[in-house]
Design a protein around this motif. Structure first.
Motif, PDB file in Angstrom:
ATOM      1  N   ARG A  94       0.842  -1.204   0.000  1.00 41.80           N
ATOM      2  CA  ARG A  94       0.000   0.000   0.000  1.00 41.80           C
ATOM      3  C   ARG A  94       0.872   1.247   0.000  1.00 41.80           C
ATOM      4  O   ARG A  94       1.781   1.364   0.833  1.00 41.80           O
ATOM      5  CB  ARG A  94      -0.879   0.023   1.256  1.00 41.80           C
ATOM      6  N   GLY A  99      -9.526   1.140   0.758  1.00 44.52           N
ATOM      7  CA  GLY A  99     -10.091  -0.185   0.993  1.00 44.52           C
ATOM      8  C   GLY A  99     -10.074  -0.626   2.452  1.00 44.52           C
ATOM      9  O   GLY A  99     -10.472   0.119   3.343  1.00 44.52           O
ATOM     10  N   HIS A 100      -9.602  -1.851   2.660  1.00 43.05           N
ATOM     11  CA  HIS A 100      -9.623  -2.414   3.999  1.00 43.05           C
ATOM     12  C   HIS A 100      -8.704  -1.677   4.969  1.00 43.05           C
ATOM     13  O   HIS A 100      -8.959  -1.676   6.176  1.00 43.05           O
ATOM     14  CB  HIS A 100      -9.262  -3.910   3.967  1.00 43.05           C
ATOM     15  N   ASP A 175      -2.567   0.759  -4.224  1.00 40.91           N
ATOM     16  CA  ASP A 175      -2.183  -0.485  -3.552  1.00 40.91           C
ATOM     17  C   ASP A 175      -2.356  -1.644  -4.526  1.00 40.91           C
ATOM     18  O   ASP A 175      -2.896  -1.459  -5.628  1.00 40.91           O
ATOM     19  CB  ASP A 175      -2.994  -0.718  -2.249  1.00 40.91           C
ATOM     20  N   LYS A 177      -2.141  -6.356  -4.829  1.00 45.56           N
ATOM     21  CA  LYS A 177      -1.976  -7.665  -4.215  1.00 45.56           C
ATOM     22  C   LYS A 177      -1.139  -8.558  -5.125  1.00 45.56           C
ATOM     23  O   LYS A 177      -1.393  -8.628  -6.333  1.00 45.56           O
ATOM     24  CB  LYS A 177      -3.365  -8.286  -4.002  1.00 45.56           C
ATOM     25  N   THR A 198      -6.569  -6.600  -9.357  1.00 40.84           N
ATOM     26  CA  THR A 198      -5.725  -6.845  -8.174  1.00 40.84           C
ATOM     27  C   THR A 198      -4.943  -5.615  -7.722  1.00 40.84           C
ATOM     28  O   THR A 198      -4.078  -5.720  -6.853  1.00 40.84           O
ATOM     29  CB  THR A 198      -4.722  -7.985  -8.462  1.00 40.84           C
ATOM     30  N   CYS A 199      -5.227  -4.487  -8.363  1.00 38.28           N
ATOM     31  CA  CYS A 199      -4.545  -3.235  -8.000  1.00 38.28           C
ATOM     32  C   CYS A 199      -5.592  -2.136  -7.846  1.00 38.28           C
ATOM     33  O   CYS A 199      -6.661  -2.228  -8.441  1.00 38.28           O
ATOM     34  CB  CYS A 199      -3.592  -2.775  -9.101  1.00 38.28           C
ATOM     35  N   ARG A 200      -5.251  -1.083  -7.100  1.00 40.16           N
ATOM     36  CA  ARG A 200      -6.050   0.145  -7.169  1.00 40.16           C
ATOM     37  C   ARG A 200      -5.269   1.163  -7.979  1.00 40.16           C
ATOM     38  O   ARG A 200      -4.123   1.480  -7.626  1.00 40.16           O
ATOM     39  CB  ARG A 200      -6.360   0.699  -5.774  1.00 40.16           C
ATOM     40  N   ARG A 216     -16.793  -3.364  -7.369  1.00 43.87           N
ATOM     41  CA  ARG A 216     -17.069  -3.639  -5.953  1.00 43.87           C
ATOM     42  C   ARG A 216     -18.081  -2.643  -5.386  1.00 43.87           C
ATOM     43  O   ARG A 216     -18.945  -3.007  -4.604  1.00 43.87           O
ATOM     44  CB  ARG A 216     -15.785  -3.528  -5.116  1.00 43.87           C
TER      45      ARG A 216
HETATM   46  P1  TMP Z   1      -8.007  -4.278   0.384  1.00 43.54           P
HETATM   47  O1  TMP Z   1      -7.875  -2.823   0.691  1.00 43.54           O
HETATM   48  O2  TMP Z   1      -9.410  -4.702   0.132  1.00 43.54           O
HETATM   49  O3  TMP Z   1      -7.301  -5.131   1.408  1.00 43.54           O
HETATM   50  O4  TMP Z   1      -7.245  -4.533  -1.007  1.00 43.54           O
HETATM   51  C1  TMP Z   1      -5.884  -4.249  -1.186  1.00 43.54           C
HETATM   52  C2  TMP Z   1      -5.492  -4.545  -2.624  1.00 43.54           C
HETATM   53  O5  TMP Z   1      -5.576  -5.926  -2.892  1.00 43.54           O
HETATM   54  C3  TMP Z   1      -6.383  -3.870  -3.657  1.00 43.54           C
HETATM   55  O6  TMP Z   1      -5.535  -3.362  -4.678  1.00 43.54           O
HETATM   56  C4  TMP Z   1      -7.243  -4.951  -4.214  1.00 43.54           C
HETATM   57  C5  TMP Z   1      -6.447  -6.190  -3.990  1.00 43.54           C
HETATM   58  N1  TMP Z   1      -7.269  -7.340  -3.620  1.00 43.54           N
HETATM   59  C6  TMP Z   1      -7.219  -8.490  -4.389  1.00 43.54           C
HETATM   60  O7  TMP Z   1      -6.508  -8.543  -5.384  1.00 43.54           O
HETATM   61  N2  TMP Z   1      -7.970  -9.560  -4.000  1.00 43.54           N
HETATM   62  C7  TMP Z   1      -8.765  -9.549  -2.901  1.00 43.54           C
HETATM   63  O8  TMP Z   1      -9.413 -10.538  -2.605  1.00 43.54           O
HETATM   64  C8  TMP Z   1      -8.804  -8.348  -2.113  1.00 43.54           C
HETATM   65  C9  TMP Z   1      -9.669  -8.267  -0.893  1.00 43.54           C
HETATM   66  C10 TMP Z   1      -8.048  -7.284  -2.512  1.00 43.54           C
END
Ligand code: TMP
Length: 236
Positions: A94, A99-100, A175, A177, A198-200, A216
């Motif tokens: 990040r 997000g989370h 961010d 993943k 998988t990215c923001r 989402r």
């Molecule tokens: P989060 O803020 O929901 O934890 O997500 C962080 C990053 O990870 C965001 O760029 C989206 C990615 N992500 C995935 O690729 N797979 C997932 O299941 C989740 C929850 C997030």
């Protein structure tokens, strides 16, 4: 390369065996899920965008010394990759709060961190991918301490490479993943995908979201966001 039987179907990809025991074919679907599969939909054309964008980034990362699973793009949606055993960790990096992170710690989105944060989740939908630290991961035998250290180093290096590529395209990397895997000979490599799923990605000037958050959060313009990222990264 000969495509053989399907080995696995995930939420966004299918994996097929090939005539080479060390190589599998990944096939990207248009299916989208969120919230551990609770929300389902289709993002028209997403599979092709994610396949091609992932391969573009994987090649750039390999050029900069990060070992990856990439072997060869076969067509719009399919790519040959090294067969790996996935390390069951979601490795999140990040640069800004979103997000989370924002919901878990009660802060607004868009805070710029002085240093990138590396965070691990246990890849397990039934448990909702719980956050864990190095000690938890070692205790659960998800990875060794040495592997975790290597993963962290790779993840931060990936962040630097991606941030630079995206900045050139007018995109802020908020961010993302990553997933890592171990090849048949035991080498740790970057696997899975690097895409708007998988990215923001935020437009650097306007802050407009150009990623799966549009799906989402029901923001509309989902397909257009994927196409805009394709235009900026793959067609410039
Ligand atoms: P989060 O803020 O929901 O934890 O997500 C962080 C990053 O990870 C965001 O760029 C989206 C990615 N992500 C995935 O690729 N797979 C997932 O299941 C989740 C929850 C997030």
């Amino acid at each position: 390369m000969q495509k053989r039987e399907q080995l696995y179907e995930g939420k966004a990809k299918r994996v097929y065996a090939t005539d080479d025991p060390n190589v599998v074919i990944v096939s990207y679907k248009d299916d989208a899920t969120a919230f551990d599969g609770l929300k389902k939909g289709i993002i028209e054309g997403k599979g092709a965008v994610n396949n091609r964008m992932t391969n573009y980034f994987m090649k750039k990362l390999a050029e900069r010394g990060i070992p990856t699973h990439y072997v060869q793009e076969l067509n719009d949606r399919e790519t040959a990759v090294k067969k790996v055993r996935i390390v069951p960790l979601e490795v999140i990096v990040r640069n800004l709060s979103a997000g989370h992170f924002a919901s878990r710690y009660g802060v607004e989105e868009g805070l710029v961190f002085d240093e990138p944060i590396v965070e691990f989740s246990y890849k397990n939908d039934d448990l909702h991918d719980p956050l864990l630290n190095d000690d938890h991961a070692v205790a659960l035998k998800l990875a060794t301490r040495e592997e975790i250290a290597q993963i962290r180093t790779y993840a931060l290096h990936v962040n630097e490479v991606l941030k630079a590529l995206l900045s050139d395209a007018g995109v802020t990397l908020v961010d993302f993943k990553l997933e890592f895997g171990k090849t048949v000979d035991g080498t740790l490599v970057l696997a899975d995908e690097i895409s708007p799923d998988t990215c923001r990605f935020w437009d650097s000037k306007t802050g407009e979201k150009l990623d799966k958050d549009r799906f989402r959060r029901d923001l509309g313009g989902v397909e257009d966001a994927y196409l805009e990222m394709q235009r900026r990264i793959l067609e410039s």
